[in-house]
Design a protein around this motif. Structure first.
Motif, PDB file in Angstrom:
ATOM      1  N   LEU A 104      53.085 -37.067  52.830  1.00 23.78           N
ATOM      2  CA  LEU A 104      53.505 -37.031  54.240  1.00 23.78           C
ATOM      3  C   LEU A 104      53.837 -35.627  54.710  1.00 23.78           C
ATOM      4  O   LEU A 104      54.049 -35.402  55.904  1.00 23.78           O
ATOM      5  CB  LEU A 104      54.724 -37.937  54.441  1.00 23.78           C
ATOM      6  CG  LEU A 104      54.462 -39.441  54.313  1.00 23.78           C
ATOM      7  CD1 LEU A 104      55.764 -40.213  54.358  1.00 23.78           C
ATOM      8  CD2 LEU A 104      53.536 -39.903  55.433  1.00 23.78           C
ATOM      9  N   ILE A 161      47.879 -36.471  57.236  1.00 19.36           N
ATOM     10  CA  ILE A 161      48.259 -37.700  56.526  1.00 19.36           C
ATOM     11  C   ILE A 161      49.321 -38.457  57.315  1.00 19.36           C
ATOM     12  O   ILE A 161      49.291 -39.690  57.403  1.00 19.36           O
ATOM     13  CB  ILE A 161      48.769 -37.376  55.112  1.00 19.36           C
ATOM     14  CG1 ILE A 161      47.681 -36.673  54.289  1.00 19.36           C
ATOM     15  CG2 ILE A 161      49.217 -38.650  54.405  1.00 19.36           C
ATOM     16  CD1 ILE A 161      46.455 -37.517  54.043  1.00 19.36           C
ATOM     17  N   ARG A 162      50.286 -37.727  57.888  1.00 20.84           N
ATOM     18  CA  ARG A 162      51.312 -38.384  58.715  1.00 20.84           C
ATOM     19  C   ARG A 162      50.683 -39.097  59.902  1.00 20.84           C
ATOM     20  O   ARG A 162      51.058 -40.229  60.241  1.00 20.84           O
ATOM     21  CB  ARG A 162      52.344 -37.360  59.192  1.00 20.84           C
ATOM     22  CG  ARG A 162      53.288 -36.868  58.126  1.00 20.84           C
ATOM     23  CD  ARG A 162      54.548 -36.272  58.734  1.00 20.84           C
ATOM     24  NE  ARG A 162      54.259 -35.150  59.613  1.00 20.84           N
ATOM     25  CZ  ARG A 162      54.196 -33.886  59.224  1.00 20.84           C
ATOM     26  NH1 ARG A 162      54.382 -33.587  57.937  1.00 20.84           N
ATOM     27  NH2 ARG A 162      53.933 -32.915  60.079  1.00 20.84           N
ATOM     28  N   TYR A 190      48.972 -42.253  58.714  1.00 17.58           N
ATOM     29  CA  TYR A 190      49.944 -43.310  58.415  1.00 17.58           C
ATOM     30  C   TYR A 190      50.469 -43.959  59.699  1.00 17.58           C
ATOM     31  O   TYR A 190      50.594 -45.184  59.783  1.00 17.58           O
ATOM     32  CB  TYR A 190      51.099 -42.727  57.603  1.00 17.58           C
ATOM     33  CG  TYR A 190      52.224 -43.711  57.375  1.00 17.58           C
ATOM     34  CD1 TYR A 190      52.062 -44.789  56.515  1.00 17.58           C
ATOM     35  CD2 TYR A 190      53.440 -43.575  58.040  1.00 17.58           C
ATOM     36  CE1 TYR A 190      53.080 -45.700  56.304  1.00 17.58           C
ATOM     37  CE2 TYR A 190      54.467 -44.474  57.842  1.00 17.58           C
ATOM     38  CZ  TYR A 190      54.278 -45.536  56.971  1.00 17.58           C
ATOM     39  OH  TYR A 190      55.288 -46.436  56.785  1.00 17.58           O
ATOM     40  N   ARG A 191      50.765 -43.137  60.730  1.00 19.61           N
ATOM     41  CA  ARG A 191      51.255 -43.681  62.006  1.00 19.61           C
ATOM     42  C   ARG A 191      50.220 -44.619  62.634  1.00 19.61           C
ATOM     43  O   ARG A 191      50.562 -45.701  63.137  1.00 19.61           O
ATOM     44  CB  ARG A 191      51.588 -42.531  62.970  1.00 19.61           C
ATOM     45  CG  ARG A 191      52.794 -41.690  62.557  1.00 19.61           C
ATOM     46  CD  ARG A 191      53.210 -40.787  63.707  1.00 19.61           C
ATOM     47  NE  ARG A 191      54.217 -39.816  63.282  1.00 19.61           N
ATOM     48  CZ  ARG A 191      53.971 -38.546  63.023  1.00 19.61           C
ATOM     49  NH1 ARG A 191      52.723 -38.077  63.155  1.00 19.61           N
ATOM     50  NH2 ARG A 191      54.925 -37.732  62.642  1.00 19.61           N
ATOM     51  N   ARG A 204      47.763 -46.295  61.143  1.00 15.15           N
ATOM     52  CA  ARG A 204      47.637 -47.526  60.356  1.00 15.15           C
ATOM     53  C   ARG A 204      48.816 -48.466  60.626  1.00 15.15           C
ATOM     54  O   ARG A 204      48.641 -49.689  60.765  1.00 15.15           O
ATOM     55  CB  ARG A 204      47.595 -47.176  58.861  1.00 15.15           C
ATOM     56  CG  ARG A 204      46.325 -46.467  58.428  1.00 15.15           C
ATOM     57  CD  ARG A 204      45.162 -47.448  58.335  1.00 15.15           C
ATOM     58  NE  ARG A 204      44.007 -46.824  57.718  1.00 15.15           N
ATOM     59  CZ  ARG A 204      43.051 -46.181  58.365  1.00 15.15           C
ATOM     60  NH1 ARG A 204      43.124 -46.088  59.707  1.00 15.15           N
ATOM     61  NH2 ARG A 204      42.027 -45.641  57.736  1.00 15.15           N
ATOM     62  N   LEU A 205      50.010 -47.907  60.713  1.00 14.93           N
ATOM     63  CA  LEU A 205      51.191 -48.731  60.945  1.00 14.93           C
ATOM     64  C   LEU A 205      51.174 -49.330  62.347  1.00 14.93           C
ATOM     65  O   LEU A 205      51.504 -50.515  62.536  1.00 14.93           O
ATOM     66  CB  LEU A 205      52.464 -47.894  60.739  1.00 14.93           C
ATOM     67  CG  LEU A 205      53.798 -48.638  60.845  1.00 14.93           C
ATOM     68  CD1 LEU A 205      53.857 -49.784  59.839  1.00 14.93           C
ATOM     69  CD2 LEU A 205      54.961 -47.686  60.627  1.00 14.93           C
ATOM     70  N   ALA A 211      50.348 -50.086  55.203  1.00 13.98           N
ATOM     71  CA  ALA A 211      49.982 -48.806  55.816  1.00 13.98           C
ATOM     72  C   ALA A 211      50.160 -47.663  54.822  1.00 13.98           C
ATOM     73  O   ALA A 211      49.337 -46.740  54.751  1.00 13.98           O
ATOM     74  CB  ALA A 211      50.827 -48.568  57.057  1.00 13.98           C
ATOM     75  N   ALA A 212      51.233 -47.723  54.044  1.00 16.19           N
ATOM     76  CA  ALA A 212      51.473 -46.685  53.042  1.00 16.19           C
ATOM     77  C   ALA A 212      50.404 -46.725  51.953  1.00 16.19           C
ATOM     78  O   ALA A 212      49.947 -45.672  51.482  1.00 16.19           O
ATOM     79  CB  ALA A 212      52.863 -46.867  52.425  1.00 16.19           C
ATOM     80  N   GLU A 249      47.272 -47.751  52.270  1.00 13.96           N
ATOM     81  CA  GLU A 249      45.999 -47.275  52.813  1.00 13.96           C
ATOM     82  C   GLU A 249      46.007 -45.773  53.082  1.00 13.96           C
ATOM     83  O   GLU A 249      44.994 -45.096  52.869  1.00 13.96           O
ATOM     84  CB  GLU A 249      45.682 -48.034  54.112  1.00 13.96           C
ATOM     85  CG  GLU A 249      45.435 -49.522  53.893  1.00 13.96           C
ATOM     86  CD  GLU A 249      45.253 -50.259  55.206  1.00 13.96           C
ATOM     87  OE1 GLU A 249      45.179 -49.583  56.256  1.00 13.96           O
ATOM     88  OE2 GLU A 249      45.188 -51.505  55.189  1.00 13.96           O
ATOM     89  N   ALA A 250      47.143 -45.240  53.543  1.00 13.78           N
ATOM     90  CA  ALA A 250      47.194 -43.829  53.935  1.00 13.78           C
ATOM     91  C   ALA A 250      47.618 -42.910  52.792  1.00 13.78           C
ATOM     92  O   ALA A 250      47.164 -41.759  52.725  1.00 13.78           O
ATOM     93  CB  ALA A 250      48.150 -43.643  55.113  1.00 13.78           C
ATOM     94  N   LEU A 251      48.466 -43.413  51.894  1.00  9.20           N
ATOM     95  CA  LEU A 251      49.038 -42.550  50.851  1.00  9.20           C
ATOM     96  C   LEU A 251      48.522 -42.862  49.458  1.00  9.20           C
ATOM     97  O   LEU A 251      48.340 -41.953  48.639  1.00  9.20           O
ATOM     98  CB  LEU A 251      50.571 -42.675  50.856  1.00  9.20           C
ATOM     99  CG  LEU A 251      51.278 -42.427  52.191  1.00  9.20           C
ATOM    100  CD1 LEU A 251      52.769 -42.668  52.039  1.00  9.20           C
ATOM    101  CD2 LEU A 251      51.010 -41.018  52.690  1.00  9.20           C
TER     102      LEU A 251
END
Length: 449
Positions: A323, A328-329, A332-333, A335-336, A362-363, A365-367
């Protein structure tokens, strides 16, 4: 947990390692370590006054370096209770309520090899935590404790020992019990006594008398005093500046335990900026390989119970450090947001569960998830801080070899310097993580000072 077969069964080593506070102060934490190859280790080690956050790196390093299986720490100052993943290992903690000022706290760090042996755990309060293990067909109840100091108010000490007594009485007769930690009590020595051995120190205090009374009522023995050693391998707390020393960290088992304890002693090599010493107990499990009536059915039932009890425990840890990158942030936003928009809010319970599930998905998928590989140090620390830690450990080893006052002073000075450096770099890391404006100017002004 790795067990090698022997004719007489596996052997276990149990350590107590009190990480304590910086030299010149009292207090401490507990480290309970169990290691089973053909051997297992249990240790107690009180933690630093600065708490778990600033000492996590050094404790993790000692944990991996010593190939520890179970580590019980006290005075972690970690609030609330819960579990977290640390390099694939399981960390369970029990602390004070979040609205109160940080103090006390106990926790257990269990090696990933031992996760399957955990059947349940319970955070009693900021002084006691219990973990139930199923090993070699036997049930073992592990109690990690951090007792109030001998100078604490009588009401606080009465409350602690009454709670400890209640937890001991809950353990069934057929279960093994191991209590390890910093009791802040001095139990003295007694010849021809089943509870206190003849090789302890001469002094006894109020906490020690209370501990002896509980052990006598419940047919327990304090193992430290039953094995003869040199003073450097006997005293668990040493304050060089005032020439003080005592035995306050213990491992307690049943008098009639089927676990065969071969030795209990202090080891001085492990170092986390503390005036407490690592205590090691060598144990032998003679009941390995007990036959069961229906192995397949029993294994299936235990697996179902483990899955139910460890549903929260075995959750994966995400790569939160990613993050730090803006792209990446943003990912994540997005996706959430997509997952939250898809839901119609009917009631509070369903809303909570959906939000919780959305955050995790979301975490993921993104992280992505942590790979669980051991890391020597946390990513938050700079190379400068890591080098300072290594230099401090080197000075500690030199002092143990020379036992000179000059080397002791150098170690103490470096220990204070290292703690300040770690605290500073953790602060910078957090500020950078949350996008604090002017961080470069802040670092420059702090370093100039």
């Amino acid at each position: 947990m790795k067990i090698q077969k022997r004719k007489n069964g596996p052997r276990v080593e149990i350590h107590t390692f009190d990480e304590g506070s910086p030299i010149g102060y009292g207090g401490g934490a507990i480290l309970l370590l169990v290691k089973q190859q053909t051997q297992a280790y249990i240790s107690t080690k009180p933690k630093q006054k600065t708490g778990w956050r600033t000492k996590e790196t050094e404790v993790r390093e000692e944990f991996n370096k010593g190939q520890i299986d179970i580590l019980v720490m006290s005075e972690t100052k970690k609030k609330g209770h819960g579990t977290e993943d640390i390099d694939g290992h399981l960390h369970m903690w029990s602390g004070i309520n979040k609205e109160n000022r940080a103090k006390a706290g106990v926790s257990v760090l269990i090696n990933k090899k031992w996760k399957k042996t955990i059947t349940s755990w319970e955070p009693i309060n900021e002084h006691i935590i219990t973990v139930h293990l199923k090993m070699c067909g036997r049930s073992i109840v592990l109690l990690g404790v951090y007792g109030p100091t001998n100078d604490s108010p009588a009401t606080e000490k009465i409350s602690f020992f009454e709670t400890l007594k209640e937890e001991i009485e809950k353990v069934k007769t057929k279960q093994e019990i191991i209590i390890a930690g910093d009791f802040n009590g001095r139990t003295g020595n007694k010849a021809h006594n089943k509870t206190v051995g003849q090789f302890g120190e001469d002094t006894i205090n109020d906490n020690g008398e209370r501990l002896i009374e509980i052990c006598e009522l419940n047919d327990l023995k304090i193992t430290n005093g039953f094995y003869k050693h040199k003073d450097i391998h006997k005293y668990t707390w040493i304050q060089e500046t005032r020439n003080l020393r005592s035995i306050i960290d213990y491992i307690v088992v049943r008098i009639t335990t089927t676990i065969k304890i071969q030795d209990v002693r202090v080891k001085r090599s492990a170092e986390c900026g503390t005036d407490h010493r690592l205590v090691v107990a060598y144990m032998h499990f003679p009941w390995y390989g007990v036959a069961k009536k229906n192995k397949e059915e029993t294994a299936k039932q235990e697996q179902q119970k483990d899955n139910q009890n460890n549903q929260e425990i075995n959750e994966k840890r995400f790569k939160i450090h990613l993050l730090e990158e803006e792209t990446i942030r943003d990912l994540y936003r997005r996706r959430l947001d997509e997952k939250l928009i898809e839901f119609n809010f009917n009631n509070l319970t369903d809303t909570y569960e959906h939000v919780k599930k959305s955050i995790k998905e979301a975490a993921y998928e993104a992280l992505g998830e942590e790979d669980g590989k051991n890391k020597k140090y946390t990513e938050e620390l700079s190379q400068e801080a890591i080098a300072a830690i290594q230099e401090k450990k080197g000075l500690h080893q030199k002092w143990l070899c020379t036992n000179s006052g000059e080397d002791l002073q150098k170690y103490k000075d470096k220990n204070r310097e290292t703690k300040k450096l770690i605290t500073f770099h953790l602060l910078v890391y957090v500020l950078q993580l949350y996008g604090f404006q002017g961080i470069d100017n802040f670092v420059c002004r702090s370093e100039c000072r």
